[in-house]
Design an enzyme around this catalytic site. Structure first.
Site, PDB file in Angstrom:
ATOM      1  N   ILE A  18       0.709  -1.140   0.145  1.00 23.04           N
ATOM      2  CA  ILE A  18       0.039   0.532  -0.458  1.00 23.04           C
ATOM      3  C   ILE A  18       0.320   1.656   0.144  1.00 23.04           C
ATOM      4  O   ILE A  18       0.626   1.885  -0.744  1.00 23.04           O
ATOM      5  CB  ILE A  18      -0.851  -0.258   1.387  1.00 23.04           C
ATOM      6  CG1 ILE A  18      -1.454  -0.602   1.128  1.00 23.04           C
ATOM      7  CG2 ILE A  18      -1.509   1.704   1.253  1.00 23.04           C
ATOM      8  CD1 ILE A  18      -2.610  -1.332   2.406  1.00 23.04           C
ATOM      9  N   ARG A  38      11.895   0.879   6.952  1.00 29.04           N
ATOM     10  CA  ARG A  38      13.169   0.725   7.232  1.00 29.04           C
ATOM     11  C   ARG A  38      14.156   0.088   6.374  1.00 29.04           C
ATOM     12  O   ARG A  38      15.030   0.166   6.816  1.00 29.04           O
ATOM     13  CB  ARG A  38      12.670  -0.858   8.775  1.00 29.04           C
ATOM     14  CG  ARG A  38      12.190  -0.004   9.702  1.00 29.04           C
ATOM     15  CD  ARG A  38      11.802  -1.370  10.598  1.00 29.04           C
ATOM     16  NE  ARG A  38      10.616  -2.432  10.075  1.00 29.04           N
ATOM     17  CZ  ARG A  38      10.326  -3.412  10.099  1.00 29.04           C
ATOM     18  NH1 ARG A  38      10.707  -4.027  10.983  1.00 29.04           N
ATOM     19  NH2 ARG A  38       9.644  -4.213   9.793  1.00 29.04           N
ATOM     20  N   GLU A  44      13.309   3.144  -3.612  1.00 28.73           N
ATOM     21  CA  GLU A  44      12.552   3.241  -4.791  1.00 28.73           C
ATOM     22  C   GLU A  44      12.066   1.824  -5.836  1.00 28.73           C
ATOM     23  O   GLU A  44      11.068   2.292  -7.158  1.00 28.73           O
ATOM     24  CB  GLU A  44      13.859   4.232  -5.064  1.00 28.73           C
ATOM     25  CG  GLU A  44      14.203   4.875  -4.364  1.00 28.73           C
ATOM     26  CD  GLU A  44      15.609   5.974  -4.656  1.00 28.73           C
ATOM     27  OE1 GLU A  44      16.449   5.265  -6.311  1.00 28.73           O
ATOM     28  OE2 GLU A  44      15.507   7.027  -4.374  1.00 28.73           O
ATOM     29  N   ASP A  76      12.643   3.995  10.862  1.00 26.85           N
ATOM     30  CA  ASP A  76      11.421   2.855  11.482  1.00 26.85           C
ATOM     31  C   ASP A  76      10.596   3.422  12.645  1.00 26.85           C
ATOM     32  O   ASP A  76      11.084   4.540  14.034  1.00 26.85           O
ATOM     33  CB  ASP A  76      12.982   1.974  12.687  1.00 26.85           C
ATOM     34  CG  ASP A  76      11.891   0.499  13.285  1.00 26.85           C
ATOM     35  OD1 ASP A  76      10.752   1.154  13.515  1.00 26.85           O
ATOM     36  OD2 ASP A  76      12.662  -0.129  14.397  1.00 26.85           O
ATOM     37  N   ASN A 103       0.568   4.823   6.968  1.00 25.01           N
ATOM     38  CA  ASN A 103       0.603   3.387   6.376  1.00 25.01           C
ATOM     39  C   ASN A 103       1.398   2.706   7.734  1.00 25.01           C
ATOM     40  O   ASN A 103       0.823   1.193   7.032  1.00 25.01           O
ATOM     41  CB  ASN A 103       1.077   3.169   5.263  1.00 25.01           C
ATOM     42  CG  ASN A 103       1.076   2.190   4.668  1.00 25.01           C
ATOM     43  OD1 ASN A 103       0.143   1.682   4.007  1.00 25.01           O
ATOM     44  ND2 ASN A 103       2.116   1.611   4.272  1.00 25.01           N
ATOM     45  N   SER A 157      -7.378  -0.697   9.368  1.00 26.25           N
ATOM     46  CA  SER A 157      -7.851  -1.785   9.110  1.00 26.25           C
ATOM     47  C   SER A 157      -9.174  -2.685   9.836  1.00 26.25           C
ATOM     48  O   SER A 157      -9.460  -1.789  10.903  1.00 26.25           O
ATOM     49  CB  SER A 157      -6.994  -3.112   9.590  1.00 26.25           C
ATOM     50  OG  SER A 157      -7.239  -4.048   9.530  1.00 26.25           O
ATOM     51  N   TYR A 171      -3.420  -7.441  17.494  1.00 27.23           N
ATOM     52  CA  TYR A 171      -3.864  -6.455  16.679  1.00 27.23           C
ATOM     53  C   TYR A 171      -4.222  -6.023  16.426  1.00 27.23           C
ATOM     54  O   TYR A 171      -4.485  -4.268  15.962  1.00 27.23           O
ATOM     55  CB  TYR A 171      -3.317  -7.827  15.281  1.00 27.23           C
ATOM     56  CG  TYR A 171      -3.325  -6.210  13.881  1.00 27.23           C
ATOM     57  CD1 TYR A 171      -2.058  -6.043  13.384  1.00 27.23           C
ATOM     58  CD2 TYR A 171      -4.441  -6.578  13.010  1.00 27.23           C
ATOM     59  CE1 TYR A 171      -2.292  -5.022  12.679  1.00 27.23           C
ATOM     60  CE2 TYR A 171      -4.577  -6.221  12.198  1.00 27.23           C
ATOM     61  CZ  TYR A 171      -3.541  -5.490  11.438  1.00 27.23           C
ATOM     62  OH  TYR A 171      -3.494  -4.661  11.072  1.00 27.23           O
ATOM     63  N   THR A 208      -1.001  -8.167  -0.001  1.00 30.67           N
ATOM     64  CA  THR A 208       0.358  -8.353   0.557  1.00 30.67           C
ATOM     65  C   THR A 208       1.387  -8.424   0.517  1.00 30.67           C
ATOM     66  O   THR A 208       0.769  -9.776   1.355  1.00 30.67           O
ATOM     67  CB  THR A 208      -0.133  -6.395   1.215  1.00 30.67           C
ATOM     68  OG1 THR A 208       0.486  -6.440   2.616  1.00 30.67           O
ATOM     69  CG2 THR A 208      -0.267  -5.508   0.599  1.00 30.67           C
TER      70      THR A 208
END
Length: 261
Positions: A18, A38, A44, A76, A103, A157, A171, A208
């Site tokens: 995402i 991280r 890129e 991070d 994100n 989410s 989570y 993902t």
């Protein structure tokens, strides 16, 4: 999106998925993007890959804007010193941010009765504390510069609205917190009589590597469900950003057809 051309966005978690899709879309609409992760060496390439995949699927929409610059930076978001150093670099180099896309996040797969403290701390540090510190620094930077039309977007989410299984409890708790933090910031803006905006983009299952990195994070039923593409979520982000000044998207819930969560 024309009003954002030439301005600065910070997007966290851009080494895949995402975040990479959001970064390329903003860049191609003329926004200067500070893309952080991280794994800085992957940023890129991930952004370029997301752009090419969109073209291959016929999802790429060219704009008349001159593309913005992409600044790949290591950070991070689970470490406050990394975040503070990043915002100092942004202030010294680019002046500040006008858009923040929170994100970066990690998944969890432990029951609350069994979770190790280190795992619990990691989830809270990244998904809640990191998001909160990034938000604080962005808002303070905007206020110091007299920016009153900035936009903060949290990628949340559907886990922020449910607890589908015992292994997802921690989570889910972090994503419920993200929703509360967004509403608190909205009220903060109201109290300041500010025109700044805060939006939640809340996807269901997205295909993902986020899930690949946590193989026990989903049941067999979830694994077999259809999923969204990263592009779908990025489109929702741009929709929220493209609204006129008097319109604020509080939350977009976006799910694949056939999802059972």
């Amino acid at each position: 999106m024309e009003r954002w051309s030439g301005r600065v966005a910070l997007v966290t978690g851009t080494s895949a998925g995402i975040g990479a899709a959001v970064a390329y879309q903003l860049q191609d609409h003329g926004v200067h993007v500070v893309a952080v992760a991280r794994r800085v060496d992957k940023i890129e390439g991930a952004v370029a890959k997301a752009r090419q995949e969109a073209k291959n699927r016929g999802r790429y929409h060219a704009t008349n804007a001159t593309p913005g610059k992409l600044y790949a930076k290591k950070c991070d978001v689970g470490k406050e010193q990394d975040i503070l150093a990043l915002f100092k670099w942004i202030k010294d180099t680019l002046g500040g941010v006008d858009i923040l896309i929170n994100n970066a996040a990690i998944g969890g797969n432990d029951k609350i009765s069994e979770v190790k403290t280190a795992e619990l701390r990691l989830l809270l540090d990244v998904n809640v504390l990191g998001l909160s510190i990034c938000t604080r620094e962005a808002v303070q930077n905007m206020r110091a510069r007299g920016v009153d039309d900035g936009h903060i977007i949290h990628i949340s989410s559907i886990a922020g609205h449910t607890v589908p299984s015992s292994i997802a409890a921690v989570y889910c708790a972090t994503k419920h917190a993200v929703g509360a933090l967004a509403e608190g910031l909205r009220k903060d803006f109201v109290e300041h009589k500010s025109n700044m905006k805060i939006s939640l983009v809340t996807p269901g299952k997205v295909e993902t590597e986020f899930r690949d990195n946590r193989p026990n994070f989903q049941t067999e039923a979830v694994k077999n469900m259809p999923g969204l593409e990263s592009e779908d979520v990025a489109d929702a982000v741009l929709y929220a950003l493209a609204t006129p000044p008097h319109v604020q998207i509080h939350e977009i819930i976006i799910k694949p057809v056939g999802e059972i969560l």
